[in-house]
Design a protein around this motif. Structure first.
Motif, PDB file in Angstrom:
ATOM      1  N   ILE A  18       0.860  -1.177   0.000  1.00 57.90           N
ATOM      2  CA  ILE A  18       0.000   0.000   0.000  1.00 57.90           C
ATOM      3  C   ILE A  18       0.901   1.233   0.000  1.00 57.90           C
ATOM      4  O   ILE A  18       1.624   1.487   0.958  1.00 57.90           O
ATOM      5  N   GLY A  19       0.858   1.981  -1.085  1.00 58.36           N
ATOM      6  CA  GLY A  19       1.685   3.176  -1.203  1.00 58.36           C
ATOM      7  C   GLY A  19       2.673   3.055  -2.341  1.00 58.36           C
ATOM      8  O   GLY A  19       3.340   2.023  -2.489  1.00 58.36           O
ATOM      9  N   ARG A  44      -1.886   7.568  -5.555  1.00 63.31           N
ATOM     10  CA  ARG A  44      -1.096   8.439  -6.433  1.00 63.31           C
ATOM     11  C   ARG A  44       0.249   7.783  -6.708  1.00 63.31           C
ATOM     12  O   ARG A  44       1.009   7.503  -5.781  1.00 63.31           O
ATOM     13  N   THR A  45       0.556   7.535  -7.972  1.00 67.24           N
ATOM     14  CA  THR A  45       1.864   6.997  -8.326  1.00 67.24           C
ATOM     15  C   THR A  45       2.929   8.047  -8.027  1.00 67.24           C
ATOM     16  O   THR A  45       2.839   9.183  -8.490  1.00 67.24           O
ATOM     17  N   GLY A  46       3.925   7.652  -7.254  1.00 72.19           N
ATOM     18  CA  GLY A  46       4.925   8.612  -6.794  1.00 72.19           C
ATOM     19  C   GLY A  46       4.688   9.072  -5.376  1.00 72.19           C
ATOM     20  O   GLY A  46       5.542   9.723  -4.779  1.00 72.19           O
ATOM     21  N   GLY A  47       3.517   8.707  -4.817  1.00 65.86           N
ATOM     22  CA  GLY A  47       3.254   9.000  -3.417  1.00 65.86           C
ATOM     23  C   GLY A  47       2.730  10.400  -3.171  1.00 65.86           C
ATOM     24  O   GLY A  47       2.542  11.202  -4.097  1.00 65.86           O
ATOM     25  N   VAL A 154      10.959  10.740  -9.713  1.00 69.13           N
ATOM     26  CA  VAL A 154      11.547  10.004 -10.843  1.00 69.13           C
ATOM     27  C   VAL A 154      12.120   8.676 -10.352  1.00 69.13           C
ATOM     28  O   VAL A 154      11.934   7.629 -10.987  1.00 69.13           O
ATOM     29  N   ALA A 155      12.809   8.704  -9.202  1.00 66.60           N
ATOM     30  CA  ALA A 155      13.387   7.473  -8.651  1.00 66.60           C
ATOM     31  C   ALA A 155      12.296   6.462  -8.323  1.00 66.60           C
ATOM     32  O   ALA A 155      12.421   5.262  -8.633  1.00 66.60           O
ATOM     33  N   ALA A 156      11.209   6.924  -7.688  1.00 69.93           N
ATOM     34  CA  ALA A 156      10.113   6.011  -7.346  1.00 69.93           C
ATOM     35  C   ALA A 156       9.507   5.401  -8.597  1.00 69.93           C
ATOM     36  O   ALA A 156       9.241   4.191  -8.661  1.00 69.93           O
ATOM     37  N   VAL A 202       2.027  -4.908   3.052  1.00 70.52           N
ATOM     38  CA  VAL A 202       2.999  -3.902   3.481  1.00 70.52           C
ATOM     39  C   VAL A 202       2.303  -2.554   3.501  1.00 70.52           C
ATOM     40  O   VAL A 202       1.742  -2.117   2.480  1.00 70.52           O
ATOM     41  N   LEU A 203       2.330  -1.890   4.648  1.00 69.80           N
ATOM     42  CA  LEU A 203       1.706  -0.573   4.787  1.00 69.80           C
ATOM     43  C   LEU A 203       2.798   0.489   4.719  1.00 69.80           C
ATOM     44  O   LEU A 203       3.564   0.679   5.664  1.00 69.80           O
ATOM     45  N   ALA A 204       2.884   1.156   3.554  1.00 69.53           N
ATOM     46  CA  ALA A 204       3.897   2.181   3.315  1.00 69.53           C
ATOM     47  C   ALA A 204       3.223   3.397   2.684  1.00 69.53           C
ATOM     48  O   ALA A 204       3.694   3.935   1.679  1.00 69.53           O
ATOM     49  N   ALA A 205       2.114   3.815   3.289  1.00 63.98           N
ATOM     50  CA  ALA A 205       1.284   4.879   2.727  1.00 63.98           C
ATOM     51  C   ALA A 205       1.550   6.235   3.351  1.00 63.98           C
ATOM     52  O   ALA A 205       0.692   7.123   3.295  1.00 63.98           O
TER      53      ALA A 205
END
Length: 375
Positions: A18-19, A44-47, A154-156, A202-205
């Protein structure tokens, strides 16, 4: 600690991440490289926080030694990541730092230098050779030769793109409404459209992690303070590297924009973000020779996911087997190492000792608290 009673992990586990910010992208990429079947779910892609980051890669002052070493290790992992993804917009420019009183700067140099950090005392003349466009160079500063920056969105997206090449799936513009629990274990996520199941979640939001964790009965002790960063229009090279001055941190992006915040996290915009942005941009121009040629293009306000003690929360959760947390403010510095270690723990099933101080369990009643300075 990983759940010892969890079911046998399959050879190719299914994982929902997630994220899609810098942390989620790194975890997804490392998992896909290890052969996991990965689905990335993101609004959102890129966070959300990643696009508003100052994106400074460092192991700077204010860190206890274990955290310094973790950050330094992740700086090395950025170099390794660039070998696998050579298009990464990564710059090892070094940083000129004088945002502390001289005595504290000297103490920082003694402590971190003793740990192996490459810090070089510089006088006014040397500062000008490093950053010749400073209007008023400091009489005493430290040059952190190993530090750098990356363009984080860009890296993400590069990591996500390569993860998809390896078979990962992206579900963009999807809001996760909650975690799905069965028989005391997290087995998936619930969105407005469907219920998705996996062996691990995985919670990375970022700051959105708080509300999602609550659906599994977890209270993440964190806040999301705002940070305003100003962005100039693209300009010819005016800065060579990072400038970490009192009340003003700035760098020039690979596209030529000079960006700045009142510190590395940005300024609190309060009730007048435009006024704060105008004042900050004026201060930035005044710090540079011929700074008047710079034009304000925009400002951004990001909300930094910050656990209450300042340290990341990383790892499996005893109270919610099947769930893996990755919530932190220093996401840019830590992204490649967190991705590597999270993938190792999820697929290998063995906890990594270097992450032991950063588990969610440290917030249990009676547990000792860490002491943190700078993120």
């Amino acid at each position: 600690m990983l759940d010892s009673a969890a079911p046998q992990v399959p050879a190719s586990p299914t994982v929902i991440v997630i994220g899609a910010g810098i942390i989620g992208a790194s975890i997804a990429w490392h998992l896909a490289r290890r052969g996991a079947a990965v689905t990335v779910v993101a609004t959102r892609t890129g966070g959300e926080a990643t696009p508003n980051s100052f994106a400074w890669i460092n192991a700077s002052w204010g860190n206890p030694e274990f955290y310094y070493r973790l950050r330094l290790r992740s700086m090395r992992e950025w170099a390794r990541l660039a070998e696998d993804l050579p298009a990464l917009p990564l710059q090892w420019s070094g940083g000129l730092c004088w945002d502390l009183p001289v005595g504290q700067l000297e103490a920082y140099a003694v402590e971190h230098g003793g740990w192996g950090y490459d810090l070089r005392p510089v006088d006014r003349a040397k500062s000008l050779t490093i950053e010749p466009n400073l209007a008023e160079p400091p009489e005493f500063a430290l040059f952190a030769a190993e530090e750098g920056a990356v363009e984080p969105v860009v890296a993400a997206k590069l990591m996500l793109g390569d993860a998809f090449r390896l078979g990962a799936t992206l579900l963009p513009d999807v809001v996760v409404e909650g975690l799905v629990e069965e028989s005391g274990r997290i087995v998936g996520v619930r969105t407005s459209d469907a219920t998705l199941r996996a062996d691990h979640v995985v919670l990375a939001a970022g700051s959105g992690s708080l509300a999602i964790a609550t659906t599994a009965g977890l209270d993440l002790p964190m806040s999301s303070p705002p940070g305003l960063i100003v962005h100039s229009r693209p300009h010819a090279k005016i800065l060579n590297g990072l400038v970490i001055a009192p009340h003003l941190h700035m760098r020039q992006t690979s596209e030529g924009r000079v960006i700045a915040g009142s510190d590395f996290g940005g300024s609190d915009p309060g009730a007048d973000p435009q006024g704060v942005a105008d004042d900050l941009f004026s201060a930035m121009k005044a710090m540079l020779r011929n700074g008047d040629v710079l034009e304000l293009e925009t400002f951004t306000v990001g909300h930094r996911p910050t656990p209450v003690d300042g340290f990341p929360i990383i790892g499996a959760v005893d109270q919610a087997p099947g769930l893996y947390l990755a919530v932190m403010h220093s996401g840019v510095t830590l992204a490649p190492l967190v991705g590597l270690l999270a993938a190792n723990e999820i697929i290998g099933g063995t906890p990594d000792a270097s992450l032991a101080p950063l588990r969610f369990s440290r917030f249990a009643s009676g547990n000792a608290r860490l002491t943190h300075g700078r993120a």
